[in-house]
Design a protein around this motif. Structure first.
Motif, mmCIF file in Angstrom:
data_model
loop_
_atom_site.group_PDB
_atom_site.id
_atom_site.type_symbol
_atom_site.label_atom_id
_atom_site.label_comp_id
_atom_site.label_asym_id
_atom_site.label_seq_id
_atom_site.Cartn_x
_atom_site.Cartn_y
_atom_site.Cartn_z
ATOM 1 N N ILE A 9 0.630 -1.617 -0.330
ATOM 2 C CA ILE A 9 -0.243 0.243 -0.159
ATOM 3 C C ILE A 9 0.895 1.284 -0.254
ATOM 4 N N GLY A 10 1.908 1.453 0.751
ATOM 5 C CA GLY A 10 2.445 2.137 0.708
ATOM 6 C C GLY A 10 3.381 2.861 -0.597
ATOM 7 N N ALA A 11 4.132 1.770 -1.395
ATOM 8 C CA ALA A 11 4.001 2.181 -2.639
ATOM 9 C C ALA A 11 3.460 2.603 -3.504
ATOM 10 N N LEU A 12 2.433 2.342 -3.750
ATOM 11 C CA LEU A 12 1.595 2.904 -4.589
ATOM 12 C C LEU A 12 1.991 4.015 -4.244
ATOM 13 N N PRO A 13 1.472 5.305 -5.631
ATOM 14 C CA PRO A 13 2.038 6.080 -6.004
ATOM 15 C C PRO A 13 0.749 7.089 -5.320
#
Length: 93
Positions: A9-13
């Motif tokens: 989730i954190g790696a999504l733009p």
């Protein structure tokens, strides 16, 4: 403690993170919880995310099967997810 970008989730733009969290929270809360702790989705999780986002996209088609603004956002979020985690780069576990 996880850091932004260290989990799925954190790696999504940032511009797509909210819609993905909202949809997964509504439709697959256990999947969302897992993706908040993992650095990479499994192949099964990848398929589940695609199913949730594709279903939400279909729910937001307007007249003449054109996506509404929300549908376009969901489509873009799906594209960002697929770009970040192509299925061929994932394993079952």
């Amino acid at each position: 403690m996880s850091f932004p970008g260290s989990t799925v989730i954190g790696a999504l733009p940032r511009r797509y993170r909210g819609i993905v969290v909202e949809l997964l929270g509504d439709r697959a809360p256990d999947l969302l919880a897992a993706l908040r702790t993992q650095a990479k989705p499994t192949l099964a999780q990848h398929e589940a995310v695609l199913e949730v986002l594709a279903g939400a996209f279909v729910d937001h088609l307007g007249p003449w099967e054109e996506p509404t603004p929300r549908g376009a956002l969901i489509d873009d979020a799906l594209g960002a997810f697929l770009e970040r985690w192509p299925a061929e780069d994932l394993t079952e576990r």
